[in-house]
Design a protein around this motif. Sequence first.
Motif, short mmCIF file in Angstrom:
data_model
loop_
_atom_site.label_atom_id
_atom_site.label_comp_id
_atom_site.label_asym_id
_atom_site.label_seq_id
_atom_site.Cartn_x
_atom_site.Cartn_y
_atom_site.Cartn_z
N GLY A 1 -1.00 4.32 13.94
CA GLY A 1 -2.28 4.78 13.44
C GLY A 1 -2.15 6.16 12.85
N THR A 2 -3.28 6.86 12.72
CA THR A 2 -3.30 8.21 12.15
C THR A 2 -4.16 9.12 13.02
OG1 THR A 2 -5.24 7.81 10.77
CG2 THR A 2 -3.09 7.21 9.84
N GLN A 3 -4.37 10.35 12.55
CA GLN A 3 -5.22 11.30 13.27
C GLN A 3 -6.71 11.04 13.01
OE1 GLN A 3 -3.36 14.80 11.56
NE2 GLN A 3 -2.34 15.29 13.51
N GLU B 1 2.83 6.26 7.31
CA GLU B 1 3.88 5.96 6.35
C GLU B 1 4.44 4.57 6.54
OE1 GLU B 1 6.91 8.88 6.27
OE2 GLU B 1 5.58 10.51 5.66
N ASP B 2 4.47 4.10 7.79
CA ASP B 2 5.02 2.78 8.11
C ASP B 2 3.86 1.86 8.46
OD1 ASP B 2 6.42 0.57 8.96
OD2 ASP B 2 7.79 1.68 10.26
N ASN C 1 -2.17 13.65 18.08
CA ASN C 1 -0.73 13.83 18.01
C ASN C 1 -0.13 12.61 17.28
OD1 ASN C 1 1.99 14.26 18.31
ND2 ASN C 1 1.92 14.58 20.54
N LEU C 2 0.41 12.82 16.09
CA LEU C 2 0.96 11.70 15.33
C LEU C 2 2.12 11.01 16.05
CD1 LEU C 2 0.94 12.93 11.60
CD2 LEU C 2 -0.44 11.13 12.65
N GLN C 3 2.83 11.76 16.89
CA GLN C 3 3.94 11.16 17.65
C GLN C 3 3.44 10.11 18.62
OE1 GLN C 3 7.09 11.88 16.91
NE2 GLN C 3 6.42 13.38 15.36
N LYS C 4 2.17 10.20 19.01
CA LYS C 4 1.61 9.25 19.97
C LYS C 4 0.58 8.32 19.32
CE LYS C 4 2.16 12.41 23.89
NZ LYS C 4 1.48 13.12 25.00
N ALA C 5 0.50 8.33 17.99
CA ALA C 5 -0.49 7.51 17.29
C ALA C 5 0.04 6.09 17.14
CB ALA C 5 -0.81 8.11 15.93
N VAL C 6 0.13 5.38 18.24
CA VAL C 6 0.58 3.98 18.26
C VAL C 6 -0.27 3.22 19.26
CG1 VAL C 6 2.36 4.51 19.98
CG2 VAL C 6 2.57 2.46 18.58
N THR C 7 -0.62 2.01 18.92
CA THR C 7 -1.44 1.18 19.79
C THR C 7 -0.80 -0.19 19.94
OG1 THR C 7 -3.67 0.29 20.18
CG2 THR C 7 -2.89 0.32 17.91
N THR C 8 -1.04 -0.83 21.08
CA THR C 8 -0.50 -2.16 21.34
C THR C 8 -1.65 -3.11 21.63
OG1 THR C 8 -0.24 -1.72 23.70
CG2 THR C 8 1.65 -1.23 22.26
N VAL D 1 0.85 -1.19 0.00
CA VAL D 1 0.00 0.00 0.00
C VAL D 1 0.88 1.24 0.00
CG1 VAL D 1 -1.79 1.26 1.23
CG2 VAL D 1 -1.77 -1.23 1.27
N ARG D 2 0.60 2.17 -0.95
CA ARG D 2 1.32 3.45 -0.98
C ARG D 2 0.34 4.57 -1.24
NH1 ARG D 2 6.80 3.69 -1.81
NH2 ARG D 2 6.46 5.91 -1.40
N GLN D 3 0.60 5.70 -0.60
CA GLN D 3 -0.23 6.89 -0.77
C GLN D 3 0.68 8.04 -1.17
OE1 GLN D 3 -3.38 7.58 2.20
NE2 GLN D 3 -2.53 9.64 2.43
N PHE D 4 0.37 8.71 -2.27
CA PHE D 4 1.21 9.78 -2.79
C PHE D 4 0.42 11.10 -2.79
CE2 PHE D 4 2.50 5.86 -4.94
CZ PHE D 4 3.84 5.80 -4.58
N GLN D 5 1.10 12.16 -2.43
CA GLN D 5 0.53 13.51 -2.47
C GLN D 5 1.18 14.27 -3.63
OE1 GLN D 5 -1.95 14.57 -0.57
NE2 GLN D 5 -2.02 12.73 0.73
N LEU D 6 0.35 14.66 -4.59
CA LEU D 6 0.85 15.37 -5.77
C LEU D 6 0.36 16.81 -5.74
CD1 LEU D 6 0.00 12.63 -8.43
CD2 LEU D 6 2.13 12.91 -7.18
#
Length: 570
Positions: free
Chosen positions: A473-475, A451-452, A524-531, A405-410
Amino acid sequence: MRQCKGWSALLLVLLGLGASAQKLPTRDEGLFQMQIRDKTLFHDSSVIPDGAEISGYLFRDTPKRYYFVVEEDNTPLSVTVTPCDAPLEWKLTLQELPEEASGEGSGVPEPLDQQKQQVTVDEGTELFTYKGNDVESYVATSTPSGLYQLELLSTEKDSNFKVYATTTPESDQPYPELPYDPRVDVTALGRTTVTLAWKPTPTGSLMGQPVQYCVVINKEHNFKSMCAAEAKMSTDDAFMLAPKPGRDFSPFDFAHFGFVPDNGFGKDRGLVSNKISRSYTIKPKASDIQKLCIGNKNIFTVSDLKPDTQYYFDVFAVNSATNTSTAYVGTFARTKEEARQKTVELKDGKVSDVFIKRKGSKFLRFAPVSSHQRVTLFVHTCLDAVQVQVRRDGKLVLSQNVEGVRQFQLRGKPKAKYLIRLRGSRKGASTLKVLATTRPSSKQPFPSLPEDTRIKAFDKLRTCSSATVAWLGTQDRNKYCIYRKEVADNYGEEQRRREQNQCAGPETRRKSEKVLCKYFHSPNLQKAVTTETITGLEPGKTYLLDVYVVGHSGHSVKYQSKLVKTRKYC
């Protein structure tokens, strides 16, 4: 008998071989076979052996003479000259025998230089002349005995050639005979293939001689002889052989092997300076010419050609025993054009399913209706990787290989149009989902992705019955579902990629493989992680873990699968 001896003596004088010279080949079959197998007898010699093809080399504007003896009157004679690299001028003459060389003189030998001068001054009787690059022959049913001289000249460039002479043309069959219709026909034509057919040579079927066919393919022109094609193919000058030990080297031989003769060498032997300075350049390898020998088949399909390209095809009948060949009348054909691909129109915000054949291509066109500042391109490859190229109003703005999966911004432009080219894998067919949109991410049918998209497993938190994993995750608030599947211990990444369709959603999984589903996001994208800790596993077993993120409209994307193994002892 005296006249025969006179011809032999005269030929020895011309060649400067003296009393220790080689015995001239005759049609005494035992002696002929012995001599023709010994190539040293004729290397760089001016003698044309009776009944054998020889190869030679000409410097530009430097004539070369060969001699041939006919020992008896009323003898048939056939001489064939095959140009290879360039057109040739050649002339066949019958030399008159001076009275002094007839064997009836005083017995007092004249000086060698004087004898040579007497012979070379007399130009003899001209029998045949030719100028061109065709394979040409002189044929006579009855000729007088005598010394025949063949003079060859190349005025365009240094060139190779072949000569065949015989006094028994009816019994000799050196060159395969052509059928009554010697043309090569094109019977089928495709984008990358051309099928050829020709009538078989009677030499193989009627005369029982070993004959095979060779096909030559190139993009420039037809060839009139096999040696012309081989000269074009060769990285070196065809038929240029090193002299045998014990024979004198010419200046060209030294230059050919990388040595430059010094002045003393040239003066001692009376060498002409312009031959020493003649440069020797190696020809480049001709990559667009092929020679394929196909046995005794007279139908052949040439493959791996380029579409919409003109090719020239030549067929040669080759005598396998003597390596002599005869050219059919060649042909040419242009392969068909590549089928024009239909361009698929992408609608803003709509997912399109795309199928690409192995090594194939697909073109997509996206033309936003309204002005826009940004275009989001979403590419989800289901099987193998694909190459993605995007052109905005003809200008290349993106070229990448995509797997997963890839997402591109043009960056957008008012009234801009986008042409997307997708090129498939060489391994196999490709399927993928493509989305192009100018809308905000919250209104997209596909879920937003980090992105990852890897799944992280914590080795220190592994137990005999559980494994702890984390993912980004994302926002945007999305639904995440995690699935597990027990696999064999030797289950590897290659097997995982072969077996799984990355576009298949959680609806294709068994209910027993489902662990849980949950919603998650973080401003906050820096904290957008789940376990998540997966329990109920067996000790010492390997599991394949998958995380699916599901969008608002039901479209899902799978993160990269993760293999984990529980501890065997706790």
